[in-house]
Design a protein around this motif. Structure first.
Motif, PDB file in Angstrom:
ATOM      1  N   LYS A  44       0.727   4.152  -2.929  1.00 59.88           N
ATOM      2  CA  LYS A  44       0.540   5.564  -2.595  1.00 59.88           C
ATOM      3  C   LYS A  44       1.721   6.396  -3.099  1.00 59.88           C
ATOM      4  O   LYS A  44       1.539   7.492  -3.631  1.00 59.88           O
ATOM      5  CB  LYS A  44       0.385   5.729  -1.091  1.00 59.88           C
ATOM      6  CG  LYS A  44       0.104   7.151  -0.669  1.00 59.88           C
ATOM      7  CD  LYS A  44      -0.106   7.260   0.819  1.00 59.88           C
ATOM      8  CE  LYS A  44      -0.326   8.715   1.191  1.00 59.88           C
ATOM      9  NZ  LYS A  44      -0.426   8.911   2.630  1.00 59.88           N
TER      10      LYS A  44
ATOM     11  N   GLN B  31       1.474   7.088  -6.824  1.00 62.51           N
ATOM     12  CA  GLN B  31       0.505   8.152  -7.115  1.00 62.51           C
ATOM     13  C   GLN B  31       1.099   9.522  -6.808  1.00 62.51           C
ATOM     14  O   GLN B  31       0.949  10.467  -7.579  1.00 62.51           O
ATOM     15  CB  GLN B  31      -0.774   7.952  -6.306  1.00 62.51           C
ATOM     16  CG  GLN B  31      -1.577   6.753  -6.718  1.00 62.51           C
ATOM     17  CD  GLN B  31      -2.760   6.508  -5.793  1.00 62.51           C
ATOM     18  OE1 GLN B  31      -2.859   7.100  -4.725  1.00 62.51           O
ATOM     19  NE2 GLN B  31      -3.654   5.623  -6.220  1.00 62.51           N
ATOM     20  N   GLU B  32       1.770   9.638  -5.677  1.00 69.93           N
ATOM     21  CA  GLU B  32       2.368  10.917  -5.300  1.00 69.93           C
ATOM     22  C   GLU B  32       3.524  11.284  -6.222  1.00 69.93           C
ATOM     23  O   GLU B  32       3.739  12.462  -6.503  1.00 69.93           O
ATOM     24  CB  GLU B  32       2.825  10.875  -3.847  1.00 69.93           C
ATOM     25  CG  GLU B  32       1.659  10.821  -2.887  1.00 69.93           C
ATOM     26  CD  GLU B  32       2.081  10.736  -1.429  1.00 69.93           C
ATOM     27  OE1 GLU B  32       3.289  10.793  -1.142  1.00 69.93           O
ATOM     28  OE2 GLU B  32       1.189  10.612  -0.579  1.00 69.93           O
TER      29      GLU B  32
ATOM     30  N   SER C 198       0.831  -1.207   0.000  1.00 72.38           N
ATOM     31  CA  SER C 198       0.000   0.000   0.000  1.00 72.38           C
ATOM     32  C   SER C 198       0.864   1.255   0.000  1.00 72.38           C
ATOM     33  O   SER C 198       0.508   2.257  -0.627  1.00 72.38           O
ATOM     34  CB  SER C 198      -0.957   0.000   1.186  1.00 72.38           C
ATOM     35  OG  SER C 198      -0.256   0.155   2.399  1.00 72.38           O
ATOM     36  N   PHE C 199       2.007   1.232   0.684  1.00 77.21           N
ATOM     37  CA  PHE C 199       2.925   2.375   0.670  1.00 77.21           C
ATOM     38  C   PHE C 199       3.491   2.596  -0.730  1.00 77.21           C
ATOM     39  O   PHE C 199       3.617   3.734  -1.182  1.00 77.21           O
ATOM     40  CB  PHE C 199       4.072   2.174   1.654  1.00 77.21           C
ATOM     41  CG  PHE C 199       3.670   2.256   3.101  1.00 77.21           C
ATOM     42  CD1 PHE C 199       2.680   3.127   3.523  1.00 77.21           C
ATOM     43  CD2 PHE C 199       4.272   1.458   4.051  1.00 77.21           C
ATOM     44  CE1 PHE C 199       2.301   3.198   4.857  1.00 77.21           C
ATOM     45  CE2 PHE C 199       3.915   1.517   5.379  1.00 77.21           C
ATOM     46  CZ  PHE C 199       2.925   2.392   5.791  1.00 77.21           C
TER      47      PHE C 199
END
Length: 92
Positions: free
Chosen positions: A59, A62-63, A55-56
């Motif tokens: 994320k 995306q960032e 999940s990190f």
């Protein structure tokens, strides 16, 4: 324990954040992006759960896309002026 593949992916993402964060023309955005990237990766450095690592990574991807877009836009609208706190960049 993190797999070798996820470790390589995280390291690659970290390098991309540093590379693209350095492209901001504004000192404030550049410094914030680099500092925030380092802090986020250090905060999650000891994570061992494969689900959380996944999940990190999602994320962070995306960032990173946001940072890439914003750095490109930042380069389009440069003024050429530098702040006193900035070290002069060498022109290639």
């Amino acid at each position: 324990m993190a797999t070798a593949t996820s470790s390589q992916k995280v390291l690659s993402l970290y390098r991309d954040f540093i590379r693209h964060g350095s492209k901001f023309s504004s000192y404030n955005f550049r410094d914030y992006t680099l500092r925030r990237s380092r802090d986020a990766f250090r905060a999650n450095m000891t994570e061992t759960s494969p689900e959380k690592i996944g999940s990190f990574i999602a994320k962070a991807e995306q960032e990173l896309a946001v940072v890439k877009r914003q750095a490109a836009i930042s380069q389009m609208y440069t003024t050429g002026e530098h702040l006193v706190v900035e070290t002069p960049r060498k022109v290639k």
